[in-house]
Design a protein around this motif. Sequence first.
Motif, mmCIF file in Angstrom:
data_model
loop_
_atom_site.group_PDB
_atom_site.id
_atom_site.type_symbol
_atom_site.label_atom_id
_atom_site.label_comp_id
_atom_site.label_asym_id
_atom_site.label_seq_id
_atom_site.Cartn_x
_atom_site.Cartn_y
_atom_site.Cartn_z
ATOM 1 N N THR A 158 2.787 -2.197 -5.883
ATOM 2 C CA THR A 158 2.234 -1.168 -4.851
ATOM 3 C C THR A 158 0.877 -1.510 -4.664
ATOM 4 O OG1 THR A 158 3.565 0.562 -5.610
ATOM 5 C CG2 THR A 158 1.878 1.419 -4.444
ATOM 6 N N LEU A 159 -0.038 -1.845 -5.694
ATOM 7 C CA LEU A 159 -1.393 -2.190 -5.739
ATOM 8 C C LEU A 159 -1.549 -3.490 -4.591
ATOM 9 C CD1 LEU A 159 -4.480 -2.390 -6.545
ATOM 10 C CD2 LEU A 159 -3.649 -3.734 -8.517
ATOM 11 N N MET A 160 -0.621 -4.378 -4.914
ATOM 12 C CA MET A 160 -0.635 -5.571 -3.964
ATOM 13 C C MET A 160 -0.337 -5.042 -2.343
ATOM 14 S SD MET A 160 -1.551 -7.856 -6.104
ATOM 15 C CE MET A 160 -1.633 -9.487 -4.938
ATOM 16 N N ALA A 161 0.419 -4.143 -2.400
ATOM 17 C CA ALA A 161 0.646 -3.769 -0.885
ATOM 18 C C ALA A 161 -0.500 -3.058 -0.350
ATOM 19 C CB ALA A 161 2.044 -2.982 -0.889
ATOM 20 N N VAL A 162 -1.155 -2.373 -1.137
ATOM 21 C CA VAL A 162 -2.462 -1.473 -0.699
ATOM 22 C C VAL A 162 -3.654 -2.542 -0.383
ATOM 23 C CG1 VAL A 162 -4.180 0.195 -1.461
ATOM 24 C CG2 VAL A 162 -1.857 0.377 -2.049
ATOM 25 N N LYS A 163 -3.677 -3.447 -1.038
ATOM 26 C CA LYS A 163 -4.737 -4.511 -0.722
ATOM 27 C C LYS A 163 -4.292 -5.400 0.402
ATOM 28 C CE LYS A 163 -6.818 -5.857 -5.513
ATOM 29 N NZ LYS A 163 -6.578 -6.596 -6.600
ATOM 30 N N TYR A 164 -3.182 -5.589 0.544
ATOM 31 C CA TYR A 164 -2.607 -6.274 1.791
ATOM 32 C C TYR A 164 -2.915 -5.618 3.094
ATOM 33 C CZ TYR A 164 0.307 -8.630 5.187
ATOM 34 O OH TYR A 164 0.981 -9.509 5.954
ATOM 35 N N ALA A 165 -2.727 -4.326 2.894
ATOM 36 C CA ALA A 165 -2.904 -3.201 4.003
ATOM 37 C C ALA A 165 -4.523 -3.191 4.252
ATOM 38 C CB ALA A 165 -2.221 -2.001 3.666
ATOM 39 N N GLY A 166 -5.238 -3.172 3.302
ATOM 40 C CA GLY A 166 -6.565 -2.797 3.542
ATOM 41 C C GLY A 166 -7.204 -4.186 4.293
ATOM 42 N N ASP A 167 -6.714 -5.291 3.493
ATOM 43 C CA ASP A 167 -7.200 -6.678 4.145
ATOM 44 C C ASP A 167 -7.000 -6.603 5.545
ATOM 45 O OD1 ASP A 167 -8.365 -7.147 1.897
ATOM 46 O OD2 ASP A 167 -6.762 -8.611 1.104
ATOM 47 N N ALA A 168 -5.991 -6.141 6.069
ATOM 48 C CA ALA A 168 -5.285 -6.333 7.205
ATOM 49 C C ALA A 168 -5.731 -5.498 8.396
ATOM 50 C CB ALA A 168 -3.720 -6.257 7.388
ATOM 51 N N GLY A 169 -6.621 -4.370 7.703
ATOM 52 C CA GLY A 169 -7.448 -3.434 8.688
ATOM 53 C C GLY A 169 -6.834 -2.038 8.750
ATOM 54 N N ALA A 170 -6.069 -1.849 7.872
ATOM 55 C CA ALA A 170 -5.200 -0.492 7.671
ATOM 56 C C ALA A 170 -6.188 0.414 7.138
ATOM 57 C CB ALA A 170 -4.000 -0.510 7.217
ATOM 58 N N ARG A 171 -6.198 1.863 7.257
ATOM 59 C CA ARG A 171 -6.850 2.806 6.527
ATOM 60 C C ARG A 171 -5.881 2.973 5.218
ATOM 61 N NH1 ARG A 171 -11.521 3.693 9.583
ATOM 62 N NH2 ARG A 171 -11.024 3.089 11.833
#
Length: 369
Positions: free
Chosen positions: A112-125
């Motif tokens: 889940t941490l990796m998913a959050v980092k991925y989402a943040g890097d891709a510009g998501a809130r």
Amino acid sequence: DKGGWSSFMAKEVSEQPDAVANTLRGRVSDSGVHIPELEALGDDVLAGITRIVVVGCGTAAYAGLVAKYAIEKWAGIPVEVELSHEFRYRDPVITRETLVISISQSGETMDTLMAVKYAGDAGARTISICNTQGATIPRESDAAIYTHAGPEVAVASTKAFVAQMTALYLFGLHLARVRGTLTNDEVAVELGELEAIPAKLTTVLETGGSVRQLAHWMADTRAVLFLGRHVGFPVALEGALKLKELAYIHAEGFAAGELKHGPIALIEPGQPVFVIVPSPSRSALLHAKVVSNIQEIRARGARVIAIAEQGDAAVLPFADEVIPIPLAAPLFEPFLAVVPLQLFAMELSLAKGLDVDQPRNLAKSVTVE
Ligand code: BG6
């Protein structure tokens, strides 16, 4: 400290009324729902979100699946729920207007941490729903809504699940207010339903004795099926997960409407099937459909255990056992219907002499990918 209980699991299951009440505390007032933690993101940002992706693993993902029904209905925004590890390793469409909500009791689940980092890097809130103050996932997120279930020690999640749904429902109502999709009066009605949950949970916990008997009768069972429809579907998935985790029994949850498209082939005489039955008074149409599913499997010899609204007479002729739950609006039924399933898995584990707090091969928090 087990506080006099025989296991952390028994203690934590019994703490569910408090887990919900404490997660609501300070966030509900006469003027509606107020989540100070969301100020980090700002109402203007939330108003501009076009899509929500919820990520989590195990029980946390199922809390997200339940909340999808509520958030889409209240806030009119598309919600997808994806397992963190699947989300991370494909090419999900993410824009600045995508909100990624992660759910994690521990706040340390690596997938889940990796998913959050991925989402943040891709510009998501990113918003984290977490039960552990200061954990890594909330720190990696733009905002965090903490659940206040108290420490969860037993490996299989119980009270964190109801607390996660509570936090997600509060968020959904906040979003509906920000987006103007519900009036203040409509929000107040839903908040009233949420505030009534702790007392109803106390009532459901009283079914423990009959569930224990059922578990003792079923100690030799090799496979159990769970059927649910609408918000009862994720509850069926969670009931099956609990049984796998705690009692090492092969268990599957299905959407009741899917029965005729495959799972009905599994029904043979004596096959135990738990069915989560929607309220007859509040969702008459879905109730009728699920009762007809019960008739179909009963005609093929299934042993039916119905989780049904107190006083639901329609299920009585077709169910071998009925476990009653108090009346609640349809979206709020999962808070109540999941409890007998948790109790059943726990009691079956105990009846088989297993370690209910630390099932084999499992870890409370999986900090590797
Ligand atoms: C699993 C636990 O390993 O992780 C489950 O055994 C839990 O009970 C899942 O639901 C997710 O954990 P968390 O801490 O991210 O909610």
